[in-house]
Design an enzyme around this catalytic site. Structure first.
Site, PDB file in Angstrom:
ATOM      1  N   ASP A 153      15.405   7.291 -35.281  1.00 40.78           N
ATOM      2  CA  ASP A 153      16.253   6.071 -34.776  1.00 40.78           C
ATOM      3  C   ASP A 153      17.064   6.298 -33.390  1.00 40.78           C
ATOM      4  OD1 ASP A 153      18.265   8.138 -35.402  1.00 40.78           O
ATOM      5  OD2 ASP A 153      18.502   7.202 -37.069  1.00 40.78           O
TER       6      ASP A 153
ATOM      7  N   ASP B 138      19.931  11.785 -33.633  1.00 39.89           N
ATOM      8  CA  ASP B 138      19.037  12.449 -33.144  1.00 39.89           C
ATOM      9  C   ASP B 138      17.983  12.670 -31.414  1.00 39.89           C
ATOM     10  OD1 ASP B 138      17.443  10.111 -33.149  1.00 39.89           O
ATOM     11  OD2 ASP B 138      16.458  10.267 -35.194  1.00 39.89           O
TER      12      ASP B 138
ATOM     13  N   CYS C 236       0.823  -0.879  -0.317  1.00 35.38           N
ATOM     14  CA  CYS C 236      -0.307   0.061  -0.453  1.00 35.38           C
ATOM     15  C   CYS C 236       0.577   1.750   0.115  1.00 35.38           C
ATOM     16  CB  CYS C 236      -0.493   0.074   1.385  1.00 35.38           C
ATOM     17  SG  CYS C 236      -1.707   1.201   1.653  1.00 35.38           S
TER      18      CYS C 236
ATOM     19  N   ASP D   8      11.773  12.021 -37.385  1.00 37.07           N
ATOM     20  CA  ASP D   8      12.684  12.011 -38.483  1.00 37.07           C
ATOM     21  C   ASP D   8      13.354  11.809 -39.812  1.00 37.07           C
ATOM     22  OD1 ASP D   8      15.745  13.006 -37.954  1.00 37.07           O
ATOM     23  OD2 ASP D   8      16.284  11.050 -37.954  1.00 37.07           O
TER      24      ASP D   8
ATOM     25  N   CYS E 193       2.409   2.537   3.230  1.00 40.17           N
ATOM     26  CA  CYS E 193       3.749   1.054   3.249  1.00 40.17           C
ATOM     27  C   CYS E 193       4.721   1.806   2.636  1.00 40.17           C
ATOM     28  CB  CYS E 193       4.202  -0.297   2.740  1.00 40.17           C
ATOM     29  SG  CYS E 193       2.424  -1.002   3.570  1.00 40.17           S
TER      30      CYS E 193
HETATM   31  P1  ADP Z   1      18.580  13.215 -40.633  1.00 42.57           P
HETATM   32  O1  ADP Z   1      18.073  15.024 -39.861  1.00 42.57           O
HETATM   33  O2  ADP Z   1      17.573  13.801 -42.411  1.00 42.57           O
HETATM   34  O3  ADP Z   1      18.535  12.308 -39.098  1.00 42.57           O
HETATM   35  P2  ADP Z   1      21.210  14.265 -40.052  1.00 42.57           P
HETATM   36  O4  ADP Z   1      21.013  15.767 -39.387  1.00 42.57           O
HETATM   37  O5  ADP Z   1      21.571  12.925 -40.155  1.00 42.57           O
HETATM   38  O6  ADP Z   1      20.055  14.081 -41.127  1.00 42.57           O
HETATM   39  O7  ADP Z   1      22.405  15.118 -41.217  1.00 42.57           O
HETATM   40  C1  ADP Z   1      21.944  15.839 -41.984  1.00 42.57           C
HETATM   41  C2  ADP Z   1      22.935  15.886 -43.184  1.00 42.57           C
HETATM   42  O8  ADP Z   1      24.319  15.950 -42.897  1.00 42.57           O
HETATM   43  C3  ADP Z   1      23.278  14.423 -43.796  1.00 42.57           C
HETATM   44  O9  ADP Z   1      22.527  14.921 -44.690  1.00 42.57           O
HETATM   45  C4  ADP Z   1      24.577  14.589 -44.688  1.00 42.57           C
HETATM   46  O10 ADP Z   1      24.248  15.796 -45.848  1.00 42.57           O
HETATM   47  C5  ADP Z   1      25.557  15.170 -43.648  1.00 42.57           C
HETATM   48  N1  ADP Z   1      26.259  14.424 -42.789  1.00 42.57           N
HETATM   49  C6  ADP Z   1      25.479  13.920 -41.422  1.00 42.57           C
HETATM   50  N2  ADP Z   1      27.040  13.161 -41.125  1.00 42.57           N
HETATM   51  C7  ADP Z   1      27.563  12.717 -41.680  1.00 42.57           C
HETATM   52  C8  ADP Z   1      28.879  12.104 -42.352  1.00 42.57           C
HETATM   53  N3  ADP Z   1      28.922  10.857 -41.853  1.00 42.57           N
HETATM   54  N4  ADP Z   1      29.149  11.936 -43.706  1.00 42.57           N
HETATM   55  C9  ADP Z   1      28.397  12.428 -44.415  1.00 42.57           C
HETATM   56  N5  ADP Z   1      27.455  13.956 -44.191  1.00 42.57           N
HETATM   57  C10 ADP Z   1      26.549  13.188 -43.571  1.00 42.57           C
HETATM   58 MG    MG Z   2      18.648  10.737 -38.750  1.00 35.78          MG
END
Ligand code: ADP
Ligand code: MG
Length: 693
Positions: free
Chosen positions: A588, A592, A16, A396, A19
């Protein structure tokens, strides 16, 4: 999750909310304890000490002094199985006895049997019966009173005492009897809500068969180390998270994903602890074991869920604090106004129930447990409560709306660079990035059989790209914001909605790679049903370029904002919140994570095997099946519906009972029988959530 100065100890015997606060206070009084939270359903206390060592033995003594048990971990394991059995029997016996006694009470009251009884049995016998029957409860009540606390049972005890003083011996006896019944029902209800967690724990593997050179040995899981080779035969449960070295099998991953469709695995595949190998034997290299495994995290998470209390739950807890004194006042007032001692005894007796405190957690835990079995990890009632009310959904793009498995489709070398050199440099730079685009670039190099080199001074800029030194040169791979490139990409790449990666060497553009990712099939349908569920605003947020996002967003009929840096995403969430919206963000959980954390409810998809995603989300979906998103929204709504039903039911029930009793319309004997019913009602109502799908 578990810091070194945080201790967890199991507590037994709480049934409860009263408790909980008793134990909480007892532990808080031990020197060295800085903070303590006691959980009713997972039966434990989480203690933070100020500084280092804490005298656990002293904590145990304090708990025992307050009338509860604090068993060592190993004793706990043994008792759970027994408990399950006794529960089932007890429920049956209880139901029968309850009905018989209720009948006797009603008949006895109606036919005036009690008067006859009272005169034919000498009072010392009554007294002995009452004292013996009520002993454990009276003991708790007196202990609490000495500490200046009122328990729910304190009122009933006063009621019984009042009945004795008034010479109503049978009434006092029946009150005591039902007091025991009520305590039992509460214990049972609390225990029932622990069952989901217990079921889950039972799925956890205990032993593993390990290959030790020329022999196979079966050893307890605790003795398995990362790197050990574990052997799994057909029909066996895989004991660890790891990689398949040899063999093929179909695996039932229902324990983790809730998905009963078997998955095919072979050398190189990832397998998870607590899943079952059907057909086929495997040799698995153990990577993560016990609490570190995905399944171990699931258990830990469900255990911790009780700590994220819903707002209604806190309200109800606070309310129960005021409730008992109010009832006491009503009882006194009844006596003063009507001079009817029996009426005020009835008031004391009928209102005594934990049901208000039980109404919320029992339902929440049922849903959290049911969710865990289906691959939906809900981190607490707070999350369910918010999700049920949320009105904005942000999504996203990369890895969420799309599969997150992009492929490089076009390679455009510029300023005299060779194609192979361009890819080799880009893939070397991306060696240590976890971004899906990085995997695509590495794959492109692999397909062309290009050797990559180890980068130095690697630097990742979330939402933009990566930068590192390859040999003597600084190489950058990323979006146009990363490289400030003065370059107009070919029209066909742009209209196809491809993501463009700009590659520079020492700040000179040496080429562009175009990546295409396919959209998940079920997204349009899911977005429609989420709209129907009442999300007034659904929007895609992405760090990708506008041209790459528009075709996809248009197809879904959803607005979008592109070119966002991680901090822009957080800012968008925050400004929506400031305008009074409750924001759900689906992602994911990897790149993000900050936005998921800022949202009122962050939902991460496809988290099996990724620690960050499980940690950053409020709700983690083991698979990346979009259909789970509306499913968990519906689950949240249903849960809150049941919680509201529970609360309304106990409030109305207690109010009616209290009024009838105060006006002398409810004899104490019936009042005593009536007080254990709301708990049963709550349990029955909430257990509907255990079976939801
Ligand atoms: P989202 O918001 O669609 O998940 P991200 O924020 O992860 O995308 O990435 C945004 C952009 O930044 C990608 O579209 C790419 O152009 C660039 N980018 C991010 N990380 C990398 C990487 N490791 N290599 C090349 N480009 C990258
Ligand atoms: Mg992403």
């Amino acid at each position: 999750m578990r810091r070194s100065d945080t201790f967890e100890i199991p507590i037994r015997g709480m049934d409860c909310a009263g408790c909980v606060s008793t134990v909480q206070r007892a532990i808080a009084s031990v020197p060295g304890v800085e903070q303590v939270e006691v959980y009713l359903a997972s039966e434990k206390a989480v203690i933070r000490s100020n500084g280092g060592a804490l005298d656990i033995a002293a904590v145990r003594r304090a708990v025992e002094g307050a009338g509860y048990e604090a068993p060592a971990q190993s004793e706990m394991e043994e008792t759970t199985a027994e408990l399950e059995l006794t529960n089932r029997h007890a429920m049956l016996t209880f139901g029968t006895v309850f009905l018989v006694v209720l009948l006797v009470a009603v008949l006895g009251e109606g036919l005036g049997l009690f008067e006859t009884l009272a005169s034919s049995i000498p009072w010392p016998l009554w007294l002995a019966g009452i004292l013996l029957g009520g002993f454990p409860i009276f003991r708790d009540v007196i202990r609490a009173a000495l500490r200046g606390q009122i328990l729910a049972h304190s009122l009933m005890s006063v009621g019984a005492l009042a009945a004795v003083v008034a010479g109503e011996w049978p009434t006092a006896a029946v009150v005591v009897f039902f007091m025991r019944v009520g305590a039992f029902v509460e214990g049972f209800t609390a225990d029932r809500s622990r069952r989901a967690l217990r079921d889950l724990r039972e799925l956890a593997p205990q032993i593993a068969r390990v290959d030790r050179g020329d022999q196979e040995v079966e050893i307890p899981l605790a003795e398995v180390h990362p790197g050990d080779i574990v052997l799994v035969r057909p029909g066996e449960t895989i004991p660890v998270d790891g990689e398949v070295l040899d063999g093929r099998a179909t695996i039932d991953q229902a324990s983790i994903t809730g998905e009963s469709l078997p998955v095919e695995v072979g050398p190189g595949s990832q397998v998870y602890s607590a899943t079952i190998a059907q057909l086929g034997a495997l040799r698995v290299r153990a990577d993560r074991i016990g609490p570190d495994s995905t399944f171990g995290q699931v258990i830990q998470l469900v255990e911790d869920a009780e700590g994220n209390r819903a707002h209604v739950e806190r309200l109800a807890d606070r309310f129960s604090g005021y409730y008992l004194p109010v009832v006491l006042a009503v009882a006194l007032l009844t006596y003063v106004l009507s001079a009817n001692a029996l009426a005020s005894v009835a008031v004391l007796v009928v209102a005594c129930s934990c049901s208000i405190a039980l109404a919320t957690p029992v339902a929440m835990l049922a849903s959290i447990g049911a969710g865990a079995k289906q691959g939906l990890l809900i981190k607490g009632g707070k999350m369910l409560e918010r999700l049920a009310e949320a009105d904005v959904l942000l999504i996203d793009k990369t890895g969420t709306v799309t599969f997150g498995r992009p492929e490089i489709t076009d390679v455009v070398p510029l300023n005299g660079a060779a194609e192979e050199e361009l890819i080799r440099l880009a893939a070397s730079t991306e060696r240590h990035s976890e971004h899906p685009l990085a995997a695509a670039v590495r794959q492109a190099a692999l397909e062309r059989k290009l050797e990559t080199t180890e980068p130095s001074d690697f630097e990742s800029r979330p939402g933009r790209g990566v930068r590192a030194r390859i040999g003597p040169d600084w190489i950058t791979v990323g979006s146009s914001t990363m490289v400030e490139a003065a370059f107009t990409p070919p029209a066909d790449l742009v209209t196809d909605g491809k993501t463009l990666l700009y590659v520079t060497r020492n700040d000179e553009l040496i080429g562009v790679l175009a990546a295409a990712d396919s959209q998940r099939q079920e997204v349009p349908r899911t977005i429609t049903s989420l709209g129907e569920l009442g999300f007034g605003r659904i929007e895609i947020l992405t760090g990708d370029h506008e041209a790459a996002t528009r075709p996809l967003a248009d197809k879904l009929g959803v607005p979008f904002r592109a070119g966002l840096l991680p901090e822009d995403k957080i800012e968008i969430v925050r400004s929506l919140q400031e305008r009074g919206h409750l924001v759900v963000m689906v992602g994911d959980g990897v790149n993000d994570a900050p936005a998921l954390a800022q949202a009122d409810v962050g939902i991460a998809m496809g988290v099996a095997g990724t620690d960050i995603a499980i940690e950053s989300a409020d709700i983690a979906l083991m698979t990346d099946d979009w259909a789970l998103v509306p499913q968990v929204v519906r689950m949240a709504r249903r849960t809150m519906g049941i919680v509201r039903g529970n609360l309304a039911f106990t409030a109305v029930y207690n109010l009616i009972g209290l009024s009838l009793a105060a006006f002398g319309l409810l004899p104490p004997v019936l009042a005593a029988a009536a007080q254990s019913l709301p708990d049963l009602g709550i349990m029955a109502n909430s257990s509907r959530l255990l079976r939801q799908r």
